[in-house]
Structures are given as structure tokens and as C-alpha cells.
Design an enzyme around this catalytic site. Structure first.
Site, PDB file in Angstrom:
ATOM      1  N   PRO A  49       0.848  -1.188   0.000  1.00  0.00           N
ATOM      2  CA  PRO A  49       0.000   0.000   0.000  1.00  0.00           C
ATOM      3  C   PRO A  49       0.889   1.246   0.000  1.00  0.00           C
ATOM      4  O   PRO A  49       1.922   1.267   0.674  1.00  0.00           O
ATOM      5  CB  PRO A  49      -0.808  -0.127   1.295  1.00  0.00           C
ATOM      6  CG  PRO A  49      -0.101  -1.129   2.125  1.00  0.00           C
ATOM      7  CD  PRO A  49       0.724  -1.973   1.210  1.00  0.00           C
ATOM      8  N   HIS A  50       0.500   2.240  -0.775  1.00  0.00           N
ATOM      9  CA  HIS A  50       1.382   3.400  -0.914  1.00  0.00           C
ATOM     10  C   HIS A  50       0.592   4.652  -1.236  1.00  0.00           C
ATOM     11  O   HIS A  50      -0.580   4.588  -1.608  1.00  0.00           O
ATOM     12  CB  HIS A  50       2.424   3.150  -2.008  1.00  0.00           C
ATOM     13  CG  HIS A  50       1.813   2.816  -3.335  1.00  0.00           C
ATOM     14  ND1 HIS A  50       1.396   1.543  -3.654  1.00  0.00           N
ATOM     15  CD2 HIS A  50       1.519   3.576  -4.413  1.00  0.00           C
ATOM     16  CE1 HIS A  50       0.894   1.539  -4.878  1.00  0.00           C
ATOM     17  NE2 HIS A  50       0.945   2.765  -5.362  1.00  0.00           N
TER      18      HIS A  50
END
Length: 146
Positions: free
Chosen positions: A59-60
Site C-alpha cells: 500500500p502506498h
């Protein structure tokens, strides 16, 4: 540059959902508002899962006011449904946050993490690490190699 410190590693996440797992990892980044992190990361998740397969999710997102990239890692021994591309549970979550202004660095770091975590030897080392320091050391070695 040391992207990961032992303080930003959770050896045994207790979350029971994708959102809870991301929240748990976001909360160890004490210098950033976790609600803001969740807002940015979950907006990205709405575009499509960041579960890249092989038990890995990255996740970013881009964070305003962030000066340098930050990484936090959570390891979930049992695994969590993350809507991954291969349908397999996620055991390793690498939360990547980058400054809002730097598209190139964001994409380079994301690509480097994805390439590295596709290697079964790296995944096995993370899954069998006995301490947060061991996992931080794995990542410091990887950054040197690139």
C-alpha cells in the site's frame, strides 16, 4: 539512506482485515497523522488492490509535507485477505509513503520494492526473521544492492 528502522516493523500483526492491517502498520509511523495516512492509502486502494501476489502487499501514497520517503512493515503470520491479484492471503505489508512532489522517486521505490519482494529468498528471510532489527537489516542490504 536507511529507509527502514526497527521501530517501523511489526513482527506479528493482529489485524483481521485489510483495512485493520493497514491501520496497524500506519500507526507505527508516529511522526505522521495516521488518519491522513489512511486517507491517502485507502484512496489508492480504491483504484485497485496493492496486493501484488506471493503474499505481498505494498500500500502506498503521496503525502504532502513529507520530506523523505518512509517505509513501515507489518508481518502477519496467518495472512489476511487483501484482494491480491493471485487471490492468496497477504503475509507481508510494506507501507510506502513518499513526498507529494516527487513522482519519479515514488515510482522508482515502488518498482524496487516490488522487484525485491518477488524474490522468494527475500520473502522467506522476512517471514523467518526473529526480530524487527533482522527485518530492518534485510531492507538496508537491499537498498545497497540497487
Amino acid at each position: 539512506m536507511r529507509l527502514l528502522t526497527p521501530e517501523h516493523v511489526i513482527l506479528d500483526c493482529g489485524a483481521n482485515s485489510k483495512r485493520a492491517l493497514i491501520t496497524e502498520v500506519a500507526n507505527i509511523l508516529t511522526s505522521i497523522d495516521p488518519d491522513r495516512v489512511m486517507e491517502v492509502v485507502m484512496a489508492r486502494e480504491q483504484l485497485g488492490s496493492t496486493g501484488i501476489g506471493h503474499g505481498i502487499a505494498i500500500p502506498h501514497g503521496r503525502m504532502p509535507d513529507l520530506q523523505t520517503p518512509m517505509i513501515a512493515i507489518g508481518r502477519h503470520i496467518e495472512g489476511i485477505n487483501f484482494d491480491s491479484i493471485d487471490g492468496e492471503p497477504v503475509h507481508i505489508v510494506v507501507l510506502l509513503l513518499v513526498p507529494d512532489s516527487d513522482d519519479r522517486q515514488h515510482l522508482e521505490l515502488l518498482a524496487q520494492l516490488a522487484r525485491t519482494l518477488q524474490q522468494s529468498s527475500v520473502r522467506e528471510a522476512i517471514l523467518h526473521a526473529r526480530s524487527t532489527q533482522d527485518i530492518a537489516d534485510i531492507f538496508s542490504e537491499l537498498v545497497k544492492k540497487e
